[in-house]
Design an enzyme around this catalytic site. Structure first.
Site, mmCIF file in Angstrom:
data_model
loop_
_atom_site.group_PDB
_atom_site.id
_atom_site.type_symbol
_atom_site.label_atom_id
_atom_site.label_comp_id
_atom_site.label_asym_id
_atom_site.label_seq_id
_atom_site.Cartn_x
_atom_site.Cartn_y
_atom_site.Cartn_z
ATOM 1 N N ARG A 155 0.838 -1.209 0.000
ATOM 2 C CA ARG A 155 0.000 0.000 0.000
ATOM 3 C C ARG A 155 0.872 1.259 0.000
ATOM 4 O O ARG A 155 0.579 2.246 0.685
ATOM 5 C CB ARG A 155 -0.948 0.013 1.207
ATOM 6 N N SER A 189 -10.865 0.192 3.559
ATOM 7 C CA SER A 189 -9.993 -0.325 4.617
ATOM 8 C C SER A 189 -9.170 0.808 5.214
ATOM 9 O O SER A 189 -8.455 1.506 4.498
ATOM 10 C CB SER A 189 -9.068 -1.410 4.058
ATOM 11 N N GLU A 242 -4.029 3.693 6.725
ATOM 12 C CA GLU A 242 -3.808 3.636 5.285
ATOM 13 C C GLU A 242 -4.099 4.957 4.574
ATOM 14 O O GLU A 242 -3.315 5.379 3.724
ATOM 15 C CB GLU A 242 -4.654 2.508 4.676
#
Length: 341
Positions: A166, A240, A335
């Protein structure tokens, strides 16, 4: 081109935070992008480029110029070196899921596992989006970006993007310097299913389908995601919220002593722990701090029930991080990006 002042960004971020941009404009061409940057330079303004606004936490009004990336266009070219491959290039402002479906409907396979991920094509490589065993780095050929320091277009190979979990160069040492304008993918004319995740394999095995097609895989993944994840148009969220933490073998073994049902996956010399499991195990699913809450169907997702601010979401995230660290000695990393940072 119109430059709006005190422009509401509520509809430009998937959490639905009510914040404003000092200046804002939409760009639909490279020339308009250059015009927007010249406007910002002339006024000494910072620049923030937004695509779908699906990986952001806007905690306050944004000073400077916000550029809404509305670049559009998709081209398909056969690979002269491999008749079984096709190169598909999409402008950065294309909706990611709509682009994935376009490729599948036109016989170009490889992105089906990445169906229904929110955001735009240009945002996808910034965080190396991934799902169900596939990441952008596995399918991307190259991307083109405008270098704000030189004003020139630069082509990045997958290696030059410095992809990580990510992560990419565009979130790290080159953050803010480059504006992605288009991304190219090398896809296959025949579907080669990636069914590493047990849920996928078990589903198609139950149907008696040994080699499902790209649209079949996409349809099933969309069904699963819609069942687990809220629609941002109905309940503000950024998908997420936490990365799956990477821990040592020793740390995993220590946790297993107290929590034998721990969900984890081997990764290199260590293990990735399922962040959603850690959060759910501590009873956070469905809990609220005002209008900031943990989604009641998926502990990995934080949501805005209407009046939450970016600061409210961050306070909830910090409480979760503290609790996970206290119980598991594991740090959860957020994130989405935060602005202003």
């Amino acid at each position: 081109m119109k430059f709006s002042e005190n422009y509401s960004l509520k509809g430009a971020n998937s959490f639905g935070f009510e914040v404003s941009a000092e200046y804002c404009c939409e760009i639909t061409s490279l020339s308009e992008l250059r015009e927007a940057l010249a406007f910002a330079d002339g006024k000494g303004l910072d620049v923030l480029v937004l695509g779908g606004g699906s990986n952001l936490i806007l905690v306050d009004d944004i000073p400077g110029l916000v550029i809404l990336n509305c670049l559009r266009g998709i081209t398909v070219k056969a690979d002269v070196d491999d008749p079984g491959k096709v190169c598909v290039t999409a402008a950065a402002g294309e909706n990611w899921h709509e682009f994935v479906r376009y490729t599948l409907e036109n016989g170009a396979f490889g992105l089906e596992n990445l169906s229904l991920i929110p955001g735009t094509v240009g945002a996808a490589p910034m965080q190396n989006i991934g799902a169900y065993g596939v990441e952008i780095k596995d399918r991307m050929l190259s991307l083109t970006a405008l270098d704000r320091e030189t004003g020139e277009l630069y082509e990045f190979t997958t290696e030059a993007c410095e992809f990580g979990y990510r992560d990419s160069i565009f979130k790290q040492r080159a953050a803010g310097r480059y504006i992605i304008t288009e991304v190219s993918f090398m896809l296959c004319k025949e579907c080669c299913p990636v069914l590493e995740y047990a849920g996928l394999a078990n589903y198609f095995e139950g149907l008696g389908v040994e080699s499902p097609g790209g649209l079949q895989i996409s349809d099933y993944i969309c069904e699963v995601r819609r069942a687990k994840l809220p629609d941002p148009s109905e309940l503000g969220n950024a998908g997420s919220f936490f990365k799956n933490p990477l821990v040592s073998v020793a740390r995993r073994e220590a946790i297993l002593q107290d929590y034998p049902d721990l969900v984890s996956f081997a990764d290199g010399e260590g293990y990735k722990l399922a962040a959603g499991w850690l959060i759910d195990r501590l009873g956070w699913k469905g809990r609220r701090l005002g209008d900031a809450a943990v989604y009641d169907k998926q502990a990995l997702v934080l949501v805005n029930h209407g009046a939450a601010t970016g600061s409210d979401i961050l306070r909830l995230a910090q409480a979760i991080q503290d609790d996970v660290f206290s119980h598991f000695d594991v740090h959860l990393e957020i994130e989405p990006r935060t602005f202003p940072g």
